[in-house]
Design a protein around this motif. Structure first.
Motif, PDB file in Angstrom:
ATOM      1  N   UNK A  18       0.839  -1.205   0.000  1.00 41.76           N
ATOM      2  CA  UNK A  18       0.000   0.000   0.000  1.00 41.76           C
ATOM      3  C   UNK A  18       0.868   1.246   0.000  1.00 41.76           C
ATOM      4  N   UNK A  19       1.878   1.273   0.848  1.00 39.74           N
ATOM      5  CA  UNK A  19       2.775   2.438   0.905  1.00 39.74           C
ATOM      6  C   UNK A  19       3.384   2.708  -0.456  1.00 39.74           C
ATOM      7  N   UNK A  20       3.842   1.646  -1.125  1.00 36.93           N
ATOM      8  CA  UNK A  20       4.485   1.810  -2.431  1.00 36.93           C
ATOM      9  C   UNK A  20       3.506   2.117  -3.551  1.00 36.93           C
ATOM     10  N   UNK A  21       2.236   1.757  -3.372  1.00 37.14           N
ATOM     11  CA  UNK A  21       1.274   1.987  -4.451  1.00 37.14           C
ATOM     12  C   UNK A  21       0.567   3.332  -4.349  1.00 37.14           C
ATOM     13  N   UNK A  22       0.597   3.955  -3.170  1.00 43.82           N
ATOM     14  CA  UNK A  22      -0.012   5.279  -3.036  1.00 43.82           C
ATOM     15  C   UNK A  22       0.893   6.278  -3.745  1.00 43.82           C
ATOM     16  N   UNK A  23       0.309   7.035  -4.621  1.00 43.71           N
ATOM     17  CA  UNK A  23       1.092   8.007  -5.383  1.00 43.71           C
ATOM     18  C   UNK A  23       1.359   9.269  -4.586  1.00 43.71           C
ATOM     19  N   UNK A  24       1.519  10.367  -5.305  1.00 43.19           N
ATOM     20  CA  UNK A  24       1.823  11.649  -4.671  1.00 43.19           C
ATOM     21  C   UNK A  24       0.600  12.336  -4.096  1.00 43.19           C
ATOM     22  N   UNK A  25      -0.582  11.854  -4.462  1.00 44.25           N
ATOM     23  CA  UNK A  25      -1.806  12.431  -3.916  1.00 44.25           C
ATOM     24  C   UNK A  25      -2.893  11.358  -3.851  1.00 44.25           C
ATOM     25  N   UNK A  26      -3.808  11.545  -2.898  1.00 44.91           N
ATOM     26  CA  UNK A  26      -4.900  10.589  -2.719  1.00 44.91           C
ATOM     27  C   UNK A  26      -6.079  11.323  -2.095  1.00 44.91           C
ATOM     28  N   UNK A  27      -7.276  10.963  -2.515  1.00 44.02           N
ATOM     29  CA  UNK A  27      -8.464  11.618  -1.940  1.00 44.02           C
ATOM     30  C   UNK A  27      -8.934  10.863  -0.698  1.00 44.02           C
ATOM     31  N   UNK A  28      -9.813  11.500   0.047  1.00 46.58           N
ATOM     32  CA  UNK A  28     -10.272  10.959   1.316  1.00 46.58           C
ATOM     33  C   UNK A  28     -11.012   9.630   1.133  1.00 46.58           C
ATOM     34  N   UNK A  29     -11.830   9.514   0.085  1.00 49.61           N
ATOM     35  CA  UNK A  29     -12.578   8.280  -0.156  1.00 49.61           C
ATOM     36  C   UNK A  29     -11.627   7.105  -0.424  1.00 49.61           C
ATOM     37  N   UNK A  30     -10.550   7.348  -1.162  1.00 45.27           N
ATOM     38  CA  UNK A  30      -9.575   6.282  -1.440  1.00 45.27           C
ATOM     39  C   UNK A  30      -8.869   5.848  -0.163  1.00 45.27           C
TER      40      UNK A  30
END
Length: 152
Positions: free
Chosen positions: A82-94
């Motif tokens: 998960x840490x490696x797959x989260x990009x530079x931005x993410x929304x609250x729902x994700x």
């Protein structure tokens, strides 16, 4: 119960009864549940993703199938993925969906998920300009999950 929830429940039941791997035929499942095959496809692409711990393979044509397998990994491996797959931005729902999956998979407890969700919420980030909240949220999520990995 919504049709999408019924489809997901049927697939999860098949996964449970078949030791983590299920082969389904869209048309057969659709007729059994009284829906159209495209709804089956929608549920598979939205709820059975690699980020949620599943591998999906398909074979087209007569007698084709969709094989869904639950990936078996340790909690630390799942957190690192998960840490490696989260990009530079993410929304609250994700963030909410990721945390629900991590709790479901047993990688984190409900209390940790709640704390991360609160800390990364729009309310907690309201002092930051709206244009950078998703960037801050991604950084916060990755840092908090890294702490959980280090404490395992």
């Amino acid at each position: 119960m919504k049709v999408t929830d019924m489809i997901a429940a049927a697939i999860l039941a098949a996964l449970e009864s078949q030791d983590g791997t299920a082969e389904i035929q869209r048309n057969e499942l659709a007729s059994r549940l009284g829906c159209v095959p495209s709804q089956i496809s929608y549920v598979i692409t939205s709820r059975f993703t690699p980020e949620q711990g599943y591998v999906v393979e398909s074979r087209r044509g007569g007698g084709g199938y969709i094989r869904i397998s639950r990936v078996r990994v340790t909690a630390g491996q799942l957190l690192m993925h998960v840490i490696n797959s989260v990009g530079d931005h993410i929304d609250n729902q994700s963030v909410r969906m990721i945390l629900e999956n991590l709790v479901y998979q047993g990688a984190i407890d409900q209390c940790s998920a709640g704390l991360i969700l609160c800390a990364s919420s729009d309310n907690a980030l309201r002092a930051a300009p709206p244009g950078i909240r998703d960037t801050l949220r991604a950084s916060l999520l990755k840092q908090m999950l890294t702490v959980l990995v280090a404490n395992q």
